[in-house]
Write a protein that holds these residues in place. Structure first.
Motif, PDB file in Angstrom:
ATOM      1  N   CYS A   9       4.345  12.101   3.844  1.00 55.34           N
ATOM      2  CA  CYS A   9       4.118  12.079   5.294  1.00 55.34           C
ATOM      3  C   CYS A   9       2.798  11.388   5.617  1.00 55.34           C
ATOM      4  CB  CYS A   9       4.153  13.495   5.866  1.00 55.34           C
ATOM      5  SG  CYS A   9       5.806  14.224   5.796  1.00 55.34           S
ATOM      6  N   GLN A  10       1.776  11.644   4.823  1.00 53.39           N
ATOM      7  CA  GLN A  10       0.493  10.960   5.016  1.00 53.39           C
ATOM      8  C   GLN A  10       0.638   9.460   4.767  1.00 53.39           C
ATOM      9  OE1 GLN A  10      -2.381  11.979   6.288  1.00 53.39           O
ATOM     10  NE2 GLN A  10      -1.458  13.972   6.646  1.00 53.39           N
ATOM     11  N   GLN A  11       1.443   9.094   3.774  1.00 55.12           N
ATOM     12  CA  GLN A  11       1.685   7.681   3.495  1.00 55.12           C
ATOM     13  C   GLN A  11       2.405   7.025   4.678  1.00 55.12           C
ATOM     14  OE1 GLN A  11      -0.597   7.095   0.995  1.00 55.12           O
ATOM     15  NE2 GLN A  11       0.832   5.440   0.643  1.00 55.12           N
ATOM     16  N   CYS A  12       3.339   7.750   5.290  1.00 53.11           N
ATOM     17  CA  CYS A  12       4.049   7.216   6.454  1.00 53.11           C
ATOM     18  C   CYS A  12       3.085   6.993   7.613  1.00 53.11           C
ATOM     19  CB  CYS A  12       5.182   8.158   6.869  1.00 53.11           C
ATOM     20  SG  CYS A  12       6.544   8.199   5.681  1.00 53.11           S
ATOM     21  N   LYS A  13       2.204   7.963   7.870  1.00 59.22           N
ATOM     22  CA  LYS A  13       1.204   7.809   8.934  1.00 59.22           C
ATOM     23  C   LYS A  13       0.286   6.629   8.633  1.00 59.22           C
ATOM     24  CE  LYS A  13       0.915  12.666  10.209  1.00 59.22           C
ATOM     25  NZ  LYS A  13       0.050  13.862  10.196  1.00 59.22           N
ATOM     26  N   ARG A  14      -0.152   6.531   7.396  1.00 59.20           N
ATOM     27  CA  ARG A  14      -1.037   5.432   6.990  1.00 59.20           C
ATOM     28  C   ARG A  14      -0.339   4.087   7.195  1.00 59.20           C
ATOM     29  NH1 ARG A  14      -5.474   4.611   3.247  1.00 59.20           N
ATOM     30  NH2 ARG A  14      -5.115   2.766   1.972  1.00 59.20           N
ATOM     31  N   PHE A  15       0.927   4.025   6.780  1.00 63.22           N
ATOM     32  CA  PHE A  15       1.704   2.793   6.921  1.00 63.22           C
ATOM     33  C   PHE A  15       1.817   2.387   8.390  1.00 63.22           C
ATOM     34  CE2 PHE A  15       5.866   0.825   7.719  1.00 63.22           C
ATOM     35  CZ  PHE A  15       5.722  -0.353   6.982  1.00 63.22           C
ATOM     36  N   CYS A  16       2.194   3.340   9.228  1.00 64.14           N
ATOM     37  CA  CYS A  16       2.350   3.045  10.663  1.00 64.14           C
ATOM     38  C   CYS A  16       1.029   2.589  11.275  1.00 64.14           C
ATOM     39  CB  CYS A  16       2.912   4.255  11.400  1.00 64.14           C
ATOM     40  SG  CYS A  16       4.637   4.589  10.975  1.00 64.14           S
ATOM     41  N   GLY A  17      -0.054   3.236  10.877  1.00 65.59           N
ATOM     42  CA  GLY A  17      -1.374   2.837  11.383  1.00 65.59           C
ATOM     43  C   GLY A  17      -1.748   1.433  10.952  1.00 65.59           C
TER      44      GLY A  17
ATOM     45  N   ASP B  56       0.834  -1.201   0.000  1.00 65.57           N
ATOM     46  CA  ASP B  56       0.000   0.000   0.000  1.00 65.57           C
ATOM     47  C   ASP B  56       0.870   1.252   0.000  1.00 65.57           C
ATOM     48  OD1 ASP B  56      -2.860   1.167   0.592  1.00 65.57           O
ATOM     49  OD2 ASP B  56      -1.515   2.124   2.056  1.00 65.57           O
ATOM     50  N   PHE B  57       1.930   1.241   0.805  1.00 68.04           N
ATOM     51  CA  PHE B  57       2.856   2.370   0.874  1.00 68.04           C
ATOM     52  C   PHE B  57       3.519   2.613  -0.477  1.00 68.04           C
ATOM     53  CE2 PHE B  57       6.969   4.338   1.555  1.00 68.04           C
ATOM     54  CZ  PHE B  57       6.654   5.382   2.401  1.00 68.04           C
ATOM     55  N   ILE B  58       3.988   1.544  -1.092  1.00 69.81           N
ATOM     56  CA  ILE B  58       4.668   1.653  -2.393  1.00 69.81           C
ATOM     57  C   ILE B  58       3.732   2.248  -3.437  1.00 69.81           C
ATOM     58  CG2 ILE B  58       5.622   0.298  -4.315  1.00 69.81           C
ATOM     59  CD1 ILE B  58       6.733  -1.636  -2.122  1.00 69.81           C
ATOM     60  N   VAL B  59       2.527   1.717  -3.520  1.00 70.86           N
ATOM     61  CA  VAL B  59       1.576   2.202  -4.525  1.00 70.86           C
ATOM     62  C   VAL B  59       1.240   3.672  -4.269  1.00 70.86           C
ATOM     63  CG1 VAL B  59      -0.758   1.948  -5.461  1.00 70.86           C
ATOM     64  CG2 VAL B  59       0.650  -0.076  -5.053  1.00 70.86           C
ATOM     65  N   GLY B  60       0.992   4.028  -3.022  1.00 69.28           N
ATOM     66  CA  GLY B  60       0.685   5.422  -2.701  1.00 69.28           C
ATOM     67  C   GLY B  60       1.822   6.360  -3.067  1.00 69.28           C
ATOM     68  N   ALA B  61       3.044   5.952  -2.772  1.00 69.97           N
ATOM     69  CA  ALA B  61       4.210   6.775  -3.119  1.00 69.97           C
ATOM     70  C   ALA B  61       4.335   6.917  -4.635  1.00 69.97           C
ATOM     71  CB  ALA B  61       5.474   6.172  -2.523  1.00 69.97           C
ATOM     72  N   MET B  62       4.109   5.823  -5.356  1.00 73.83           N
ATOM     73  CA  MET B  62       4.197   5.872  -6.824  1.00 73.83           C
ATOM     74  C   MET B  62       3.121   6.774  -7.424  1.00 73.83           C
ATOM     75  SD  MET B  62       5.097   1.879  -7.608  1.00 73.83           S
ATOM     76  CE  MET B  62       4.109   1.897  -9.047  1.00 73.83           C
ATOM     77  N   LEU B  63       1.974   6.851  -6.757  1.00 75.25           N
ATOM     78  CA  LEU B  63       0.891   7.705  -7.243  1.00 75.25           C
ATOM     79  C   LEU B  63       1.107   9.170  -6.871  1.00 75.25           C
ATOM     80  CD1 LEU B  63      -2.092   5.332  -6.500  1.00 75.25           C
ATOM     81  CD2 LEU B  63      -1.329   6.088  -8.772  1.00 75.25           C
ATOM     82  N   GLY B  64       2.159   9.440  -6.096  1.00 69.33           N
ATOM     83  CA  GLY B  64       2.475  10.819  -5.749  1.00 69.33           C
ATOM     84  C   GLY B  64       1.725  11.352  -4.547  1.00 69.33           C
ATOM     85  N   TYR B  65       1.166  10.441  -3.750  1.00 75.30           N
ATOM     86  CA  TYR B  65       0.456  10.892  -2.555  1.00 75.30           C
ATOM     87  C   TYR B  65       1.455  11.486  -1.572  1.00 75.30           C
ATOM     88  CZ  TYR B  65      -3.409   7.989  -4.301  1.00 75.30           C
ATOM     89  OH  TYR B  65      -4.399   7.424  -5.052  1.00 75.30           O
TER      90      TYR B  65
END
Length: 116
Positions: free
Chosen positions: A103-111, A91-100
């Protein structure tokens, strides 16, 4: 009298995503759309030699990924199941690739990791 043509919102959003990709704002796009617009979108992408992948969501919607070949190659490896079944790492990888927002991706990942 001029004939006004109404363009559905999903098509307008798709065309905006396409514009952003072509201008280099995005390297990859994920656009969820009604299946009735899939043929239009795929024809447009093919006519512009833009790579894409279609993933069914349900009986009426599809996820349309399009963008750079390198990004789509990763999506091909990850998308063997619905988005909600991705691991936190995927999920983190896809979000980063989509340009999200990273920091929000990091919070989402940790959650996601904390609740796993």
């Amino acid at each position: 009298m001029a004939h006004e043509r109404i363009v559905p919102g999903e098509i307008r959003i798709f065309l905006n995503h396409l514009y952003e990709f072509k201008k280099g704002i995005r390297h990859m796009v994920l656009h969820t759309m009604n299946k009735e617009y899939e043929d239009f979108a795929v024809r447009r992408l093919r006519s512009q030699n833009i790579g894409y992948l279609v993933q069914p969501v349900d009986n009426s919607k599809v996820n349309l990924y399009f963008g750079k070949k390198e990004c789509l190659n990763v999506v091909k490896l990850l998308m063997d199941r619905p988005l909600n079944l991705l691991t936190p790492e995927e999920d983190f990888i896809v979000g980063a690739m989509l340009g999200y927002d990273i920091c929000q991706q990091c919070k989402r990942f940790c959650g996601k990791k904390a609740s796993a």
